[in-house]
Design an enzyme around this catalytic site. Structure first.
Site, PDB file in Angstrom:
ATOM      1  N   ASP A   1       0.852  -1.192   0.000  1.00 59.06           N
ATOM      2  CA  ASP A   1       0.000   0.000   0.000  1.00 59.06           C
ATOM      3  C   ASP A   1       0.888   1.242   0.000  1.00 59.06           C
ATOM      4  OD1 ASP A   1       0.855  -0.681   2.674  1.00 59.06           O
ATOM      5  OD2 ASP A   1      -0.573   0.764   3.480  1.00 59.06           O
TER       6      ASP A   1
ATOM      7  N   GLU B   1       0.030  -1.143   5.854  1.00 60.27           N
ATOM      8  CA  GLU B   1       1.115  -0.635   6.690  1.00 60.27           C
ATOM      9  C   GLU B   1       0.990   0.862   6.932  1.00 60.27           C
ATOM     10  OE1 GLU B   1       5.068   0.927   7.869  1.00 60.27           O
ATOM     11  OE2 GLU B   1       3.879   1.471   6.146  1.00 60.27           O
TER      12      GLU B   1
HETATM   13  C1  LIG Z   1       9.134   3.558   7.496  1.00 56.48           C
HETATM   14  C2  LIG Z   1       7.941   3.093   6.677  1.00 56.48           C
HETATM   15  N1  LIG Z   1       8.298   3.054   5.299  1.00 56.48           N
HETATM   16  C3  LIG Z   1       6.778   4.050   6.861  1.00 56.48           C
HETATM   17  O1  LIG Z   1       6.617   4.952   6.086  1.00 56.48           O
HETATM   18  N2  LIG Z   1       5.968   3.827   7.892  1.00 56.48           N
HETATM   19  C4  LIG Z   1       4.865   4.685   8.211  1.00 56.48           C
HETATM   20  C5  LIG Z   1       3.870   3.891   9.005  1.00 56.48           C
HETATM   21  C6  LIG Z   1       2.651   4.663   9.362  1.00 56.48           C
HETATM   22  C7  LIG Z   1       2.053   4.650  10.545  1.00 56.48           C
HETATM   23  N3  LIG Z   1       0.962   5.448  10.425  1.00 56.48           N
HETATM   24  C8  LIG Z   1       0.935   5.925   9.214  1.00 56.48           C
HETATM   25  N4  LIG Z   1       1.972   5.419   8.563  1.00 56.48           N
HETATM   26  C9  LIG Z   1       5.350   5.884   8.993  1.00 56.48           C
HETATM   27  O2  LIG Z   1       6.372   5.811   9.669  1.00 56.48           O
HETATM   28  O3  LIG Z   1       4.665   6.935   8.916  1.00 56.48           O
HETATM   29 ZN   LIG Z   2       7.001   1.861   4.071  1.00 58.29          ZN
HETATM   30 ZN   LIG Z   3       5.403   4.861   4.349  1.00 58.54          ZN
END
Ligand SMILES: C[C@H](N)C(=O)N[C@@H](Cc1c[nH]cn1)C(=O)O
Ligand SMILES: [Zn+2]
Ligand SMILES: [Zn+2]
Length: 476
Positions: A100, A166
């Site tokens: 996603d 995610e």
């Molecule tokens: C590090 C990873 N690629 C990422 O972007 N994670 C997001 C996960 C997230 C949690 N809530 C919304 N997105 C992030 O760290 O923002």
């Molecule tokens: Zn990510």
């Molecule tokens: Zn991300």
């Protein structure tokens, strides 16, 4: 055995084909946070599932049930579990990634269509998800393709876990990991996740920590419908005025978190710990060129790095219901919802921070003397994670990095969050490694997100070489 030279030269030769496949993936707008795009996340699960099967992976798509988003009950996108290799004499690596993406539209300020992968003259592959996380996920598929076409056995058994939520708290995935602990995930020796970024644009990195997250929505409501500010201005309590007042009490302009107790939970770094950050190949110019403005919070690089890697941070994200269109609408919005999140570091947990935030918001709201209503929601959360980087899993990745980049990797902690990481570590009891493909200026979650062609190709070689290095590990 090092990675076969034939694999590495195949990866070079397939550059155009790999970019074409990445373009196909980017063209599916699998935005998990917008109900209007949910079918496209399902499409993306089906597309990736077919790609994995085509390179010899046995897969199953797992229904994760439903959830409620913006008042709508939605089907969660199916996770993909995959397996290739059943050789008991080999190690088994669990590979996780997500298919996603964050929302994107040209009107946000993109120079090109976000869901059309555009190859720039300098090799940048621009498109939503190119770096986060479709490029890295396809890096694994690229590696498998050579093994499948040449019928070369892999140096390790691989178990895959790919998800489509995610970017919205990984709903449903923790339960699946716990359920499959002694099933699909039985015999896993270590985990590798390629879903973050180098610190800078020069030095490859291995990452041994992630911040956790609590994401809040604060709803303030009053009138039953939007009002004319000329008719009702200074006659009634205005929800937006209350919300702005509350949001302004959460964090100051220097980044200090104003919710009592939150910053205090984290110890101050001693000299030994500061030395870790001092040694990293990073400068104030790196952060300022990544963000495109001279706005670093400090001129001290160590301070700035610690702000991202070992301190909590509170960011204000947006306000639903606020007037934001063109022109000068003289409206008093009837209900508004402010969104903010706090990135957490050990020993903070969602359970220890959430009550402090809720109590503070309620007491600050009471001080306003407003007759409007406040309702605080926790949208999603995740615990922070730190791993043992002296583990053989990290040694394998260090060797692989030196082989591909002729450089020692930086050892970093990431400021972002990948909620399932700690679940893998705790539930399966194995070491987790983050092996990033993209650079620090890729602009994940931002406009003009990109992955450099060289990172895509060398990153694919790195992932392949890492598997061969794990295959060489003899102990435990
Ligand atoms: C590090 C990873 N690629 C990422 O972007 N994670 C997001 C996960 C997230 C949690 N809530 C919304 N997105 C992030 O760290 O923002
Ligand atoms: Zn990510
Ligand atoms: Zn991300």
């Amino acid at each position: 055995m090092p990675a076969p030279a034939a694999l590495l030269s195949y990866i070079d030769a397939q550059t155009d084909a790999f970019i074409t496949r990445l373009a196909e993936a980017v063209a599916i707008p699998s935005i998990s946070g917008d109900p209007a795009y949910r079918d496209r996340v399902h499409d993306m699960s089906n597309w990736l599932n077919a790609q994995l099967q085509a390179v010899g992976v046995t897969t199953k798509q797992v229904d994760l049930g439903t959830h409620v988003m913006d008042g709508q009950t939605l089907h969660l996108p199916p996770a993909i579990l995959g397996r290739i290799g059943e050789d008991k004499s080999k190690k088994t690596v669990l590979i996780y990634g997500h298919f996603d993406v964050q929302p994107a539209s040209k009107s946000d300020g993109w120079d090109t269509e976000p869901f059309v992968l555009t190859k720039e003259a300098d090799g940048r592959l621009v498109g939503r998800g190119s770096s986060d996380d479709k490029g890295p996920v396809l890096g694994w598929v690229n590696v498998l393709q050579w093994h499948h076409e040449t019928q070369t056995p892999l140096p390790v058994n691989i178990v895959f876990c790919f998800e489509g939520m995610e970017e919205n708290g990984s709903e449903g995935l923790d339960d699946l990991v716990v359920k499959e602990k002694d099933g699909w995930f039985k015999d896993v020796d270590c985990v590798c996740i390629s879903d973050n970024y180098w610190l800078n644009t020069r030095t490859p990195a291995l990452t041994y920590g992630l911040r956790g997250l609590v994401y809040f929505k604060i709803n303030v409501s009053g009138p039953t419908r939007d009002l004319h500010s000329g008719v009702f201005g200074r006659m009634v309590h205005e929800p937006m005025t209350d919300l702005i007042s509350l949001m302004s009490r959460l964090v100051d302009s220097a980044g200090n978190i104003l919710v009592p107790g939150v910053d205090d939970m984290v110890s101050v770094a001693d000299n030994e710990e500061r030395a870790i950050y001092e040694k990293l190949d990073y400068s104030i110019e790196d952060v300022e060129s990544s963000v495109g403005a001279k706005i670093a919070l400090s001129a001290d690089k160590t301070q700035v790095l610690m702000g991202r890697m070992r301190s909590p941070s509170l960011s204000l994200h947006g306000i639903e219901g606020a007037f934001s269109g063109p022109g000068a609408k003289t409206v008093i919005p009837a209900k508004v919802a402010g969104k903010f999140s706090i990135r957490l570091v050990p020993p903070q947990t969602p359970d220890s921070v959430t009550p402090l935030v809720e109590a503070y918001l309620k007491s600050e709201f009471a001080k306003l003397g407003s007759k409007n209503s406040l309702h605080v929601e926790l949208l999603h959360d995740g615990k922070p994670w730190v791993a043992d980087y002296k583990h053989w899993n990290y040694n394998a990745a260090i060797k692989a990095t030196e082989a591909i980049y002729s450089q020692k990797p930086d050892l970093t902690r990431e400021g972002g969050s990948i909620p399932v990481t700690l679940t893998f570590a705790e539930t399966l009891g194995v070491n987790v490694l983050l092996l990033p493909m993209g650079r620090g200026d890729d602009g994940a979650h931002s406009t003009n997100e990109k992955l450099d062609t060289s990172n895509f190709i060398k990153g694919t070689k790195l992932l392949g070489t890492y598997l061969y290095e794990v295959g060489e590990v003899k102990d435990s």
